[in-house]
Design a protein around this motif. Structure first.
Motif, PDB file in Angstrom:
ATOM      1  N   LEU A 111       0.840  -1.257  -0.059  1.00  0.00           N
ATOM      2  CA  LEU A 111      -0.048  -0.093  -0.031  1.00  0.00           C
ATOM      3  C   LEU A 111       1.023   1.114  -0.076  1.00  0.00           C
ATOM      4  CD1 LEU A 111      -3.026   0.464   0.106  1.00  0.00           C
ATOM      5  CD2 LEU A 111      -2.699   0.697   2.588  1.00  0.00           C
ATOM      6  N   GLU A 113       2.089   5.556  -0.349  1.00  0.00           N
ATOM      7  CA  GLU A 113       1.503   6.423   0.659  1.00  0.00           C
ATOM      8  C   GLU A 113       0.163   6.981  -0.069  1.00  0.00           C
ATOM      9  OE1 GLU A 113       5.527   8.473   2.294  1.00  0.00           O
ATOM     10  OE2 GLU A 113       5.494   8.494   0.144  1.00  0.00           O
ATOM     11  N   ALA A 116      -2.510   4.806   0.540  1.00  0.00           N
ATOM     12  CA  ALA A 116      -3.016   4.872   1.929  1.00  0.00           C
ATOM     13  C   ALA A 116      -3.756   6.253   2.160  1.00  0.00           C
ATOM     14  CB  ALA A 116      -1.838   4.744   2.843  1.00  0.00           C
ATOM     15  N   LEU A 119      -7.178   5.538   0.737  1.00  0.00           N
ATOM     16  CA  LEU A 119      -7.952   4.495   1.523  1.00  0.00           C
ATOM     17  C   LEU A 119      -8.597   5.174   2.674  1.00  0.00           C
ATOM     18  CD1 LEU A 119      -8.845   1.657   2.073  1.00  0.00           C
ATOM     19  CD2 LEU A 119      -6.704   1.261   3.145  1.00  0.00           C
ATOM     20  N   ALA A 120      -7.629   6.000   3.550  1.00  0.00           N
ATOM     21  CA  ALA A 120      -8.364   6.694   4.725  1.00  0.00           C
ATOM     22  C   ALA A 120      -9.286   7.454   4.329  1.00  0.00           C
ATOM     23  CB  ALA A 120      -6.851   7.237   5.278  1.00  0.00           C
ATOM     24  N   ILE A 146      -1.358  10.839   3.374  1.00  0.00           N
ATOM     25  CA  ILE A 146      -0.827   9.983   4.431  1.00  0.00           C
ATOM     26  C   ILE A 146       0.682   9.809   3.811  1.00  0.00           C
ATOM     27  CG2 ILE A 146      -0.382   7.512   5.378  1.00  0.00           C
ATOM     28  CD1 ILE A 146      -3.209   7.925   6.046  1.00  0.00           C
ATOM     29  N   LEU A 160       4.475   7.856  11.036  1.00  0.00           N
ATOM     30  CA  LEU A 160       3.245   8.058  10.165  1.00  0.00           C
ATOM     31  C   LEU A 160       2.809   9.405  10.147  1.00  0.00           C
ATOM     32  CD1 LEU A 160       0.708   6.686   8.901  1.00  0.00           C
ATOM     33  CD2 LEU A 160      -0.183   6.334  11.178  1.00  0.00           C
ATOM     34  N   ALA A 251      -5.641   7.147  13.198  1.00  0.00           N
ATOM     35  CA  ALA A 251      -5.160   6.818  11.793  1.00  0.00           C
ATOM     36  C   ALA A 251      -4.258   5.604  11.895  1.00  0.00           C
ATOM     37  CB  ALA A 251      -4.121   7.827  11.049  1.00  0.00           C
ATOM     38  N   LEU A 255      -5.850   2.202   9.479  1.00  0.00           N
ATOM     39  CA  LEU A 255      -4.993   1.608   8.334  1.00  0.00           C
ATOM     40  C   LEU A 255      -4.489  -0.084   8.652  1.00  0.00           C
ATOM     41  CD1 LEU A 255      -2.209   4.377   7.143  1.00  0.00           C
ATOM     42  CD2 LEU A 255      -4.238   3.220   6.013  1.00  0.00           C
ATOM     43  N   ILE A 256      -3.867  -0.079   9.903  1.00  0.00           N
ATOM     44  CA  ILE A 256      -3.601  -1.503  10.616  1.00  0.00           C
ATOM     45  C   ILE A 256      -4.756  -2.132  11.265  1.00  0.00           C
ATOM     46  CG2 ILE A 256      -1.778  -2.585  11.550  1.00  0.00           C
ATOM     47  CD1 ILE A 256      -0.094  -0.069  11.124  1.00  0.00           C
ATOM     48  N   GLY A 263      -8.655  -2.419  11.723  1.00  0.00           N
ATOM     49  CA  GLY A 263      -8.407  -1.777  10.606  1.00  0.00           C
ATOM     50  C   GLY A 263      -8.488  -2.741   9.366  1.00  0.00           C
ATOM     51  N   PHE A 264      -7.872  -2.239   8.222  1.00  0.00           N
ATOM     52  CA  PHE A 264      -7.763  -2.680   6.883  1.00  0.00           C
ATOM     53  C   PHE A 264      -6.764  -4.046   7.165  1.00  0.00           C
ATOM     54  CE2 PHE A 264      -6.703  -3.491   2.546  1.00  0.00           C
ATOM     55  CZ  PHE A 264      -7.876  -3.124   1.854  1.00  0.00           C
TER      56      PHE A 264
END
Length: 294
Positions: A111, A113, A116, A119-120, A146, A160, A251, A255-256, A263-264
């Motif tokens: 993924l 930047e 990401a 996606l966010a 991101i 991050l 955040a 993502l995690i 998260g994803f």
């Protein structure tokens, strides 16, 4: 994204209250508490200056990155990022149920930047419609960028960086009459909030989040911390470090993710029975690429 919403509400309300406070003796009486009135005025002037998004946020996603995100996830995970014109963010949504059922993948997923960030924003828009109602005003909010920096190749740890853009014009349009008409020029059209935290990996999908600094628009990290100190003296809202921890953790969880806040990455890997993630940096066609791999 609830922590981001808290931050947005606090900042918008604070800007208005602080502007009024600056013309009163209230702030002056608190100079002995570490508040530099003249520095605060300078910080407000800096906040009012236009921000060049292209220069300040080079990792900001574009429309093509939304399409690239779907193309990549389609090929490796199946139909988990959906597209339907008129829905979601520019037609895109995430099907977390399908993602959880997809399980572990044969090849690692990278993924980048911009993906990401895309996606966010898709997930945030899915949750809020891209609009927050604050003081009876609809405020447009988006995840602008991101970025992954200070990547450690040995550990997979990284900083991050998350930037959120807020449209403040609805509030500026209502700043009429004394003293608000005099202070209107100090309020920027848009507020850019950038959180920087350190993500350190543990076993498997475990990780810790350590706040580093928070910035607003063109302010430096040091000036942002000082500005928040002034706000804390006036309104007792806490420090920039505390708010940075909230937005950075939110955040990272989006993502995690964790067992408590899937998260994803967590939704995907948990069903596979194992899994991990890392931040990586490599060169591709002469360009340096930073990515989250899982």
């Amino acid at each position: 994204m609830s922590a981001i919403k808290k931050l947005i509400i606090s900042l918008i309300v604070i800007i208005g209250i602080l502007a009024v406070a600056l013309i009163s003796v209230y702030i002056v009486a608190r100079v002995n508490l570490g508040v530099d009135l003249f520095r605060t005025v300078g910080q407000l002037k800096t906040l009012s200056q236009p921000v060049n998004e292209q220069e300040s946020f080079p990792a900001a996603y574009r429309s093509q990155d939304l399409a690239d995100l779907k193309s990549q996830t389609d090929s490796q995970l199946g139909d988990v990022v959906l597209y339907e014109e008129g829905k979601g963010y520019e037609g895109y949504t995430v099907d977390f149920t399908a993602l959880a059922l997809s399980g572990a993948t044969a090849k690692p997923v990278f993924l980048y930047e911009r993906q990401a960030g895309a996606l966010a924003e898709i997930v945030f828009h899915q949750q809020t419609g891209g609009v927050l109602t604050i003081a009876d005003k609809e405020i447009s909010v988006c995840v602008l960028q991101i970025a992954f920096t200070e990547i450690d190749a040995e550990t997979g740890n990284a900083d991050l960086n998350v930037t959120v853009k807020l449209d403040l014009t609805p509030f500026k349009n209502d700043m009429k009459g004394f003293p608000f008409n005099l202070l209107k020029g100090f309020v920027p059209d848009a507020l850019y909030v950038t959180s920087v935290v350190r993500i350190e990996k543990g076993e498997g999908l475990a990780y810790t989040v350590t706040p580093k600094y928070l910035t607003l628009n063109n302010l430096s990290g040091d000036d942002t911390s000082d500005f928040f100190h002034t706000l804390d003296v006036v309104l007792k809202i806490g420090s920039a470090e505390e708010l940075n921890a909230e937005i950075g953790t939110t955040a990272a969880n989006a993502l995690i993710g964790t067992e408590q806040n899937p998260g994803f990455v967590y939704a995907l890997k948990a069903t596979g029975g194992s899994g991990s993630f890392a931040f990586v940096s490599f060169e591709n066609e002469g360009k340096q690429i930073n990515a989250l791999v899982f």
